[in-house]
Motif scaffolding. Sequence first.
Motif, mmCIF file in Angstrom:
data_model
loop_
_atom_site.group_PDB
_atom_site.id
_atom_site.type_symbol
_atom_site.label_atom_id
_atom_site.label_comp_id
_atom_site.label_asym_id
_atom_site.label_seq_id
_atom_site.Cartn_x
_atom_site.Cartn_y
_atom_site.Cartn_z
ATOM 1 N N GLY A 1 8.594 7.853 0.712
ATOM 2 C CA GLY A 1 8.605 8.867 -0.330
ATOM 3 C C GLY A 1 8.140 10.189 0.220
ATOM 4 O O GLY A 1 8.287 10.466 1.421
ATOM 5 N N LEU A 2 7.556 11.005 -0.622
ATOM 6 C CA LEU A 2 7.143 12.363 -0.262
ATOM 7 C C LEU A 2 5.845 12.681 -0.983
ATOM 8 O O LEU A 2 5.652 12.287 -2.134
ATOM 9 C CB LEU A 2 8.230 13.354 -0.694
ATOM 10 N N ALA A 3 4.955 13.414 -0.303
ATOM 11 C CA ALA A 3 3.679 13.753 -0.924
ATOM 12 C C ALA A 3 3.280 15.199 -0.628
ATOM 13 O O ALA A 3 2.614 15.461 0.375
ATOM 14 C CB ALA A 3 2.585 12.792 -0.460
ATOM 15 N N PRO A 4 3.677 16.156 -1.469
ATOM 16 C CA PRO A 4 3.007 17.452 -1.389
ATOM 17 C C PRO A 4 1.529 17.200 -1.668
ATOM 18 O O PRO A 4 1.198 16.579 -2.683
ATOM 19 C CB PRO A 4 3.662 18.262 -2.519
ATOM 20 N N VAL B 1 0.848 -1.194 0.000
ATOM 21 C CA VAL B 1 0.000 0.000 0.000
ATOM 22 C C VAL B 1 0.879 1.238 0.000
ATOM 23 O O VAL B 1 1.916 1.298 0.664
ATOM 24 C CB VAL B 1 -0.946 0.009 1.226
ATOM 25 N N GLY B 2 0.451 2.235 -0.767
ATOM 26 C CA GLY B 2 1.043 3.558 -0.694
ATOM 27 C C GLY B 2 0.175 4.405 0.222
ATOM 28 O O GLY B 2 -0.935 4.803 -0.164
ATOM 29 N N ALA C 1 0.419 -0.820 12.132
ATOM 30 C CA ALA C 1 -0.659 -1.528 11.434
ATOM 31 C C ALA C 1 -0.103 -2.370 10.298
ATOM 32 O O ALA C 1 -0.561 -3.499 10.053
ATOM 33 C CB ALA C 1 -1.687 -0.530 10.919
ATOM 34 N N ALA C 2 0.879 -1.835 9.576
ATOM 35 C CA ALA C 2 1.510 -2.607 8.516
ATOM 36 C C ALA C 2 2.256 -3.810 9.084
ATOM 37 O O ALA C 2 2.217 -4.912 8.515
ATOM 38 C CB ALA C 2 2.466 -1.712 7.718
ATOM 39 N N GLN C 3 2.926 -3.615 10.210
ATOM 40 C CA GLN C 3 3.642 -4.723 10.852
ATOM 41 C C GLN C 3 2.675 -5.822 11.277
ATOM 42 O O GLN C 3 2.923 -7.016 11.060
ATOM 43 C CB GLN C 3 4.403 -4.203 12.071
ATOM 44 N N GLU C 4 1.562 -5.447 11.875
ATOM 45 C CA GLU C 4 0.606 -6.437 12.359
ATOM 46 C C GLU C 4 -0.025 -7.226 11.220
ATOM 47 O O GLU C 4 -0.200 -8.449 11.314
ATOM 48 C CB GLU C 4 -0.493 -5.752 13.177
ATOM 49 N N THR C 5 -0.373 -6.542 10.155
ATOM 50 C CA THR C 5 -1.059 -7.222 9.057
ATOM 51 C C THR C 5 -0.100 -7.901 8.094
ATOM 52 O O THR C 5 -0.478 -8.847 7.408
ATOM 53 C CB THR C 5 -1.911 -6.229 8.259
ATOM 54 N N GLY C 6 1.124 -7.387 7.995
ATOM 55 C CA GLY C 6 2.098 -7.945 7.075
ATOM 56 C C GLY C 6 2.144 -7.273 5.723
ATOM 57 O O GLY C 6 2.951 -7.653 4.877
ATOM 58 N N ILE C 7 1.322 -6.270 5.470
ATOM 59 C CA ILE C 7 1.310 -5.633 4.156
ATOM 60 C C ILE C 7 2.593 -4.845 3.935
ATOM 61 O O ILE C 7 3.189 -4.301 4.867
ATOM 62 C CB ILE C 7 0.075 -4.708 4.021
ATOM 63 N N GLY C 8 3.078 -4.815 2.692
ATOM 64 C CA GLY C 8 4.211 -3.967 2.363
ATOM 65 C C GLY C 8 3.792 -2.510 2.411
ATOM 66 O O GLY C 8 2.682 -2.151 2.001
ATOM 67 N N LEU C 9 4.678 -1.643 2.898
ATOM 68 C CA LEU C 9 4.322 -0.241 3.112
ATOM 69 C C LEU C 9 5.258 0.683 2.360
ATOM 70 O O LEU C 9 6.484 0.618 2.524
ATOM 71 C CB LEU C 9 4.370 0.098 4.600
ATOM 72 N N THR C 10 4.691 1.535 1.531
ATOM 73 C CA THR C 10 5.373 2.715 1.021
ATOM 74 C C THR C 10 4.708 3.904 1.696
ATOM 75 O O THR C 10 3.549 4.218 1.424
ATOM 76 C CB THR C 10 5.256 2.825 -0.508
ATOM 77 N N LEU C 11 5.415 4.509 2.634
ATOM 78 C CA LEU C 11 4.867 5.613 3.423
ATOM 79 C C LEU C 11 5.165 6.927 2.709
ATOM 80 O O LEU C 11 6.310 7.216 2.350
ATOM 81 C CB LEU C 11 5.480 5.622 4.823
ATOM 82 N N LEU C 12 4.120 7.728 2.533
ATOM 83 C CA LEU C 12 4.208 8.986 1.809
ATOM 84 C C LEU C 12 3.753 10.123 2.720
ATOM 85 O O LEU C 12 2.583 10.535 2.701
ATOM 86 C CB LEU C 12 3.339 8.926 0.552
#
Length: 472
Positions: free
Chosen positions: A224-227, A137-138, A165-176
């Motif tokens: 990443g980054l999100a303006p 998820v992004g 939440a990502a750790q608990e569920t196991g989903i890959g995370l791209t944090l923006l």
Amino acid sequence: MYRHNQPPGRLSTLPGGERGRIMHSLWFRTALLPDGWASGVRVGIAGGRIAAVARDVAAGPDDEVAGAGVPGLCNLHSHAFQRGMAGLAETRGAPDDDFWTWREVMYRFVDRMTPEDAEAVAAQAYAEMLESGFTRVGEFHYLHHDPDGRPYADPAEMAARIAAAAQETGIGLTLLPVFYAHGGFGPAAPHRGQRRFLSGLDGFGALMAGSRRAVAGLEEAVVGLAPHSLRAATLPEIAALLPLAEGGPVHIHAAEQVREVEECVAALGARPVELLLDHAPVDARWCLIHATHMSADETRRLAASGAVAGLCPMTEANLGDGVFPLPAYAAAGGRYGVGTDSNVLVAAADELRLLEYAQRLTGRRRNVVTGEAPSVGRTLVSACLAGGAQALGVPAGLAPGHPADIVALDADHPSLCAREGDALLDGWIFAARAGAVDGVWRAGRKVVAQGRHRAGPRIAARYRAALGRLLA
């Protein structure tokens, strides 16, 4: 790299003898590999990555056997906290209800959310994403501060809750992490409902650093980054922020609503996508979310830039935003992927289906989104797999060296049985209801079995408790 046209049974492996380090293997009756469908596919997994791929082999005694294997999809745009308000804005307010009236409902909902609530709601959203076939998820993360708009003692407290939440569920995370400074073009003063989102340039640097620390323990996390948008960040601010991305993805909302385009032209003299293409270094690192209302020239130029258009068909339909000009954009070579955005309904196949159906309704013809493959399902999966992975900064496909992010479709499902190859994808996207996704492996670990997330009951209980407080 995966080697094409290998002799039957031969393994494609990582260099340096990685085959000997395989920890476990999955065997699929059929699987979608980078060069197409293959039968009798064994995928060897080591250290969370695909270490070897063999085709035309029988299942071994230690293999975990599954039906049809496909790469996990990337959900390139999510506001996880909004999963908790899904369905709450479906009561008519003003006669001209639109995105802007929906936004007022969102502001009221978010006012009461604690860090614990945010983590519980995000975990529910991420579990549902995994169950539907998304493996990364992004997270377009802009809920930063406390209810009064003050930074927490740790400015990345809320980012840490997303990481948990990502750790608990196991989903890959791209944090923006989102930079949000203004209430509209001009720039306009912020709205009171935006106080939990706001940052200045100086404070945002600390937020980015804290966000990197928050995800440091996650497997293959990307930052990443999100303006947020040209409504909330000026072009000079965006230019000042870009070094903070450190080469990672850059996401921005653009041209989601007609009113947004009109206000941008009135305030800045040009359309949003036009401004970004003229004044920002838009390239393959960038993802323009929505980009719904573009001129023909903007459509061609965005396609030529190498950036990804981040399409969110379910949310765009729910908000009445409009329909993206996909035929013209795709014909120009444009790259695209899908996201669940407001998480009003979390389902990978539904996003892909609606992406095609919206084009059918506006063009009044069938099978609009097709490329080299005649199958609409294959075209959608291939394009959104490549575009989503590019937008989230990860490799795509079932190939050695890539993350072992794999979805098993139930080949015995009523909408998939007696089908082969691309017909499996067409059945999943256009004919199946629940139950088509049987198993999901993320970084080689099985997180979904028989269609349900393994921690689903615990996650759902915490989510219900959080909603009980938020909606009381």
